[in-house]
Enzyme design. Structure first.
Site, PDB file in Angstrom:
ATOM      1  N   THR A  40       0.833  -1.209   0.000  1.00  0.00           N
ATOM      2  CA  THR A  40       0.000   0.000   0.000  1.00  0.00           C
ATOM      3  C   THR A  40       0.864   1.254   0.000  1.00  0.00           C
ATOM      4  O   THR A  40       0.578   2.225  -0.712  1.00  0.00           O
ATOM      5  CB  THR A  40      -0.906  -0.002   1.253  1.00  0.00           C
ATOM      6  OG1 THR A  40      -1.720  -1.166   1.217  1.00  0.00           O
ATOM      7  CG2 THR A  40      -1.778   1.236   1.321  1.00  0.00           C
ATOM      8  N   HIS A  43       2.170   1.872  -3.414  1.00  0.00           N
ATOM      9  CA  HIS A  43       1.163   2.531  -4.255  1.00  0.00           C
ATOM     10  C   HIS A  43       1.138   4.032  -3.962  1.00  0.00           C
ATOM     11  O   HIS A  43       1.022   4.850  -4.872  1.00  0.00           O
ATOM     12  CB  HIS A  43      -0.233   1.949  -3.995  1.00  0.00           C
ATOM     13  CG  HIS A  43      -0.435   0.582  -4.561  1.00  0.00           C
ATOM     14  ND1 HIS A  43      -0.530   0.354  -5.912  1.00  0.00           N
ATOM     15  CD2 HIS A  43      -0.551  -0.625  -3.962  1.00  0.00           C
ATOM     16  CE1 HIS A  43      -0.694  -0.949  -6.126  1.00  0.00           C
ATOM     17  NE2 HIS A  43      -0.708  -1.562  -4.949  1.00  0.00           N
TER      18      HIS A  43
HETATM   19 ZN    ZN Z   1       0.087  -3.326   5.178  1.00  0.00          ZN
END
Ligand code: ZN
Length: 343
Positions: A40, A43
């Site tokens: 994440t 990203h």
């Molecule tokens: Zn995580």
């Protein structure tokens, strides 16, 4: 305090000087010792479409952490200054039907630290006391810092009974690899983990020598099934890659009545051969986050009972070396990268 921030809506993260957060009456202040970099966060670094549509700036990123409580809000009970802890990074409401039924991880109003609200890549983090998970002395900070992704692996792997079962895991990223370790620990007979990235498969063999790591670019799953002497195929599938081909291979390799837990996130709309799934009478479960707090309880218990995922950590860096950490993550060749915020 030092904090790793998405300061502007473009690629990169920046180490900035930020105020130490003030805590609400129901929160604690945590001095962060160690953090883990998540996909994440990559990203968010890359500032892809998802990040641009989800993350407001400026935002201190990060949600995988271990640290120590240094201040306690006036309404908090049951925690103490000096308590080592990790914590659930999903902040939930208490009014939804799901929360009032005790299914906190299904609260539709969930917000993520480091995504929707200030995160853990900093020297200090304010967190609701509800989200704090105390760490036993025998779990070191670097494992405390990867309990969030280990929790994804545990939540997915324990979705179905694995004792004596033959398990197929597609995707040998850190979570897939940890899921293989959990499946072995939970008593699965055969655990096969697949990928097309040989570096990741090598790491899988290193972390979980008792699982079979298969490169599906060069080896057919039906040959693996024959070699293992399975009469029909795998009983349970854990999909960790988001790859449509992997899901197709999994459906093909499962027994009649097999079960699939899905954690991998496909890009956009992904065509699925539903008739194959219907005729094989396959059960599919989507998995999100970690059960609060049953997943945390189970994973800490398993870690105290011999589950060893420490070798999935391939990079240990000082927080000031975050650029090297993100470069390793973005190469697709690393395991977990942890950053040390002390000193
Ligand atoms: Zn995580």
């Amino acid at each position: 305090m030092k904090a790793l921030e998405k300061s502007a809506p473009r690629e990169g993260l920046w180490m900035v000087e930020a105020p130490v957060p003030e805590i609400a009456p129901d929160e604690v202040l945590i001095r962060v010792n160690t953090t883990g970099i998540c996909g994440t966060d990559v990203h968010i670094w890359n500032w892809d479409d998802w990040a641009a549509h989800t993350v407001p700036t400026p935002m201190i990123t990060g949600h995988e952490f271990a640290g120590e409580i240094v201040e306690i809000g006036r309404d908090v009970t049951g925690l103490r200054i000096g308590q080592r802890c990790s914590g659930e990074g999903h902040l939930i409401g208490t009014q939804s039907r799901q929360s009032r039924a005790g299914k906190f991880h299904l609260d539709p109003g969930t917000r993520g630290i480091g995504v929707n609200t200030q995160g853990a890549f900093a020297e200090y983090l304010a967190l609701p006391a509800f989200n704090v998970v105390p760490l036993p002395d025998d779990i070191p900070d670097e494992i405390g810092a990867i309990l969030d992704p280990l929790g994804n692996a545990v939540h997915t792997a324990l979705s179905f009974d694995l004792l004596g079962e033959d398990v197929l895991i597609t995707g040998a990223g850190p979570i897939g690899i940890m899921a293989a370790a959990v499946a072995r620990h939970a008593g699965a007979r055969n655990v096969v983990i697949t990928d097309i990235n040989e570096g990741r498969l090598e790491l899988a063999r290193h972390v979980v020598p008792t699982a079979r790591a298969v490169n599906v670019a060069t080896e057919e799953l039906r040959d693996v099934i024959a070699k293992l002497g399975l009469s029909q195929g795998f009983d349970v599938g854990l999909e960790m890659s988001g790859s449509q081909q992997a899901l197709d291979q999994m459906v093909e390799a499962l027994v009649m009545g097999g079960k699939i837990a899905l954690l991998g996130i496909p890009l956009g709309h992904s065509p699925v051969d539903w008739s194959r799934i219907v005729f094989k009478a396959i059960t599919i479960k989507g998995v999100y986050g970690r059960e609060m707090f049953e997943t945390w309880y189970k994973m800490i218990a398993m870690l105290q009972n011999g589950l060893d995922v420490s070798r999935v950590i391939t990079h240990r860096l000082a927080a000031s070396e975050f650029e090297a950490g993100f470069a390793a993550m973005r190469s697709g060749q690393s395991g977990k990268v942890v950053l040390d915020w002390r000193g």
